[in-house]
Design an enzyme around this catalytic site. Sequence first.
Site, PDB file in Angstrom:
ATOM      1  N   THR A  19       3.932  11.656   4.265  1.00 34.70           N
ATOM      2  CA  THR A  19       5.371  11.388   4.135  1.00 34.70           C
ATOM      3  C   THR A  19       5.773  11.080   2.703  1.00 34.70           C
ATOM      4  O   THR A  19       6.932  10.767   2.437  1.00 34.70           O
ATOM      5  CB  THR A  19       5.775  10.202   5.030  1.00 34.70           C
ATOM      6  OG1 THR A  19       4.999   9.056   4.667  1.00 34.70           O
ATOM      7  CG2 THR A  19       5.550  10.519   6.502  1.00 34.70           C
ATOM      8  N   SER A  43      -7.082   4.944   6.531  1.00 34.91           N
ATOM      9  CA  SER A  43      -7.667   4.047   7.536  1.00 34.91           C
ATOM     10  C   SER A  43      -6.784   3.844   8.756  1.00 34.91           C
ATOM     11  O   SER A  43      -7.275   3.651   9.867  1.00 34.91           O
ATOM     12  CB  SER A  43      -7.982   2.690   6.895  1.00 34.91           C
ATOM     13  OG  SER A  43      -6.808   2.051   6.444  1.00 34.91           O
ATOM     14  N   GLU A  47     -12.955   0.165  10.873  1.00 31.49           N
ATOM     15  CA  GLU A  47     -12.166   0.055  12.099  1.00 31.49           C
ATOM     16  C   GLU A  47     -12.788   0.855  13.241  1.00 31.49           C
ATOM     17  O   GLU A  47     -12.641   0.502  14.413  1.00 31.49           O
ATOM     18  CB  GLU A  47     -10.728   0.509  11.855  1.00 31.49           C
ATOM     19  CG  GLU A  47      -9.910  -0.402  10.952  1.00 31.49           C
ATOM     20  CD  GLU A  47      -9.653  -1.772  11.550  1.00 31.49           C
ATOM     21  OE1 GLU A  47      -9.532  -1.881  12.788  1.00 31.49           O
ATOM     22  OE2 GLU A  47      -9.589  -2.749  10.770  1.00 31.49           O
ATOM     23  N   ILE A  50      -7.605   5.794  11.958  1.00 30.43           N
ATOM     24  CA  ILE A  50      -8.699   5.324  12.809  1.00 30.43           C
ATOM     25  C   ILE A  50      -8.230   4.119  13.618  1.00 30.43           C
ATOM     26  O   ILE A  50      -8.618   3.944  14.782  1.00 30.43           O
ATOM     27  CB  ILE A  50      -9.933   4.973  11.962  1.00 30.43           C
ATOM     28  CG1 ILE A  50     -10.560   6.257  11.403  1.00 30.43           C
ATOM     29  CG2 ILE A  50     -10.960   4.192  12.766  1.00 30.43           C
ATOM     30  CD1 ILE A  50     -11.202   7.169  12.426  1.00 30.43           C
ATOM     31  N   LYS A 105      -7.217  22.894  -8.421  1.00 29.75           N
ATOM     32  CA  LYS A 105      -7.779  22.260  -7.219  1.00 29.75           C
ATOM     33  C   LYS A 105      -7.540  23.107  -5.965  1.00 29.75           C
ATOM     34  O   LYS A 105      -8.214  22.917  -4.953  1.00 29.75           O
ATOM     35  CB  LYS A 105      -7.178  20.860  -7.048  1.00 29.75           C
ATOM     36  CG  LYS A 105      -7.546  19.931  -8.202  1.00 29.75           C
ATOM     37  CD  LYS A 105      -6.788  18.612  -8.160  1.00 29.75           C
ATOM     38  CE  LYS A 105      -7.156  17.745  -9.354  1.00 29.75           C
ATOM     39  NZ  LYS A 105      -6.369  16.485  -9.401  1.00 29.75           N
ATOM     40  N   ASP A 144     -13.456  -1.750  -0.467  1.00 35.29           N
ATOM     41  CA  ASP A 144     -12.040  -2.127  -0.390  1.00 35.29           C
ATOM     42  C   ASP A 144     -11.599  -2.294   1.060  1.00 35.29           C
ATOM     43  O   ASP A 144     -10.751  -1.559   1.568  1.00 35.29           O
ATOM     44  CB  ASP A 144     -11.187  -1.061  -1.087  1.00 35.29           C
ATOM     45  CG  ASP A 144      -9.721  -1.458  -1.160  1.00 35.29           C
ATOM     46  OD1 ASP A 144      -9.438  -2.662  -1.261  1.00 35.29           O
ATOM     47  OD2 ASP A 144      -8.864  -0.554  -1.093  1.00 35.29           O
ATOM     48  N   HIS A 150      -7.030  12.766  -3.381  1.00 29.97           N
ATOM     49  CA  HIS A 150      -7.493  13.160  -4.703  1.00 29.97           C
ATOM     50  C   HIS A 150      -8.987  13.454  -4.709  1.00 29.97           C
ATOM     51  O   HIS A 150      -9.449  14.373  -5.392  1.00 29.97           O
ATOM     52  CB  HIS A 150      -7.172  12.082  -5.738  1.00 29.97           C
ATOM     53  CG  HIS A 150      -7.498  12.518  -7.135  1.00 29.97           C
ATOM     54  ND1 HIS A 150      -8.692  12.213  -7.756  1.00 29.97           N
ATOM     55  CD2 HIS A 150      -6.792  13.292  -8.012  1.00 29.97           C
ATOM     56  CE1 HIS A 150      -8.717  12.751  -8.953  1.00 29.97           C
ATOM     57  NE2 HIS A 150      -7.578  13.410  -9.144  1.00 29.97           N
TER      58      HIS A 150
END
Length: 368
Positions: free
Chosen positions: A304, A101, A133, A104, A325, A234, A284
Site C-alpha cells: 500500500t 511479519s 510469530e 504470519i 533489479k 529485530d 529490497h
Amino acid sequence: MEDVPQIALDAVLVPSGSYSLEGAQEVKGYDFSDGINYRKLIGMYRTSGFQATNFGIAIEEINKMISMKHKDLPIEVEQSVNLNPCQRERTNCTIFLGFTSNLISSGTRETIRFLVKHNLVDCLVVSAGGIEEDFIKCLAPTYLGDFHLDGKSLREKGINRIGNLLVPNDNYCKFEDWITPILDAMLKEQREEGTLWTPSKVVQRLGKEINNPESVYYWCYKNNIPVFSPALTDGSIGDMIYFHSYKNQGLVLDIVEDIRRMNSQAVYAQNTGMIILGGGLVKHHICNANLMRNGADFAVFVNTAQEFDGSDSGARPDEAKSWGKIKKDANPVKVYAEATLVFPLIVAETFARYFYSDIKQQSPTINQ
C-alpha cells in the site's frame, strides 16, 4: 445546437483524432445475472480497471513464473555442477517470496504454509517477526481483536496488539522457554564443533526443532527452502538472544555468509521471479539479490506504500528496472492493496490451481 456557445462546443466535443484503440480491451466486469461463479468473477478482474486489473495482471505474471519453472532446464545446465550453496534442487525458474511479519501474525500464514509445504517456491525472505510469530503460534494462539482497543488498558493486562490481532504476553514467555535450550545447544555446537551460525541456519534449526506441521519453517526445513532474515535480531528472537547473552555469552551469527548464500540463489538461477508482499527490508533484500544477475525475469509487488517520499517500499517496479533489479524487457506489476485481502485469492488462481490440476492429472478421481 443553436445558441450553444461555440467555445463550449469546441471544448467538450473535441474529436478523438487518429489515436488508435485497435486491440485495446473493453472494460467489463462480472455480471451476477449469470449466477455465482467465483473463478469467472476473479477472471473478470483483469478487465475491470484500476487495481482489479493489476490484480489480474499479477495472476498472469505469477502463472508465467510457474510455467517457466516447470520447463526443462537446458541440457548443459542440467549436466553442470550445482553451485548453489544451499544445494536446493534446480528448476528453470527460482521463485523468491518475501513478506513482512504481520502476514504470519494473520491468517495469511496458512496460505504461505501451503506454498512451502508443497515446495512451490524456492527462497523466503522475512523480517524477524515473521519468523518468531510462526513458532509462537505453534505454542499458543493469536486472537482477533479490534483496531480501536485502548493501548493503555491492554498493556496493563499484558496483551499485545498487532492491528486488530491480540497476542497475550504469556505467548512470548512460552517462546522463551522453548528457544532458550536451543540457543544453549547452538552455542555448545559453536564452541565444541566449530559450527558457524547464520540467520538462515538458525531458522532452519528452529524449523527442525519445532517439529510441527503447522509451522511454515518446519516445511522449509523439510523441503530445503532457504529462509533469509538479515535483521533476525529485530524482534522477539533478538530479545531472547539478548537475554541469553547474559546467561550464556558467546553466540555469534554471521551475516556475511548469509549475504553470499542469499545472492547465490539469484546468481546461479536460470530464471527468477519475485513475489514481494509489503516493503522495507524484505523487498529490497530480494531485489538487490536479483541485481547480481542483472534483474529478475518476473516480478509482482503487493503493498500500500506510495512513491512520493522516495521510499523503497513505495517504489514501483519501473524504478527497480533503473537499478538493474528487474530486467529491462520484463513486465512486472504492482498491486496497490493490503496483502491479506488479495494474496490468498492470487494463490488460488496460480499456485493452488497448478497444484490441484497436477494432482488431478496424476489421480483423475480427485476433484479439483
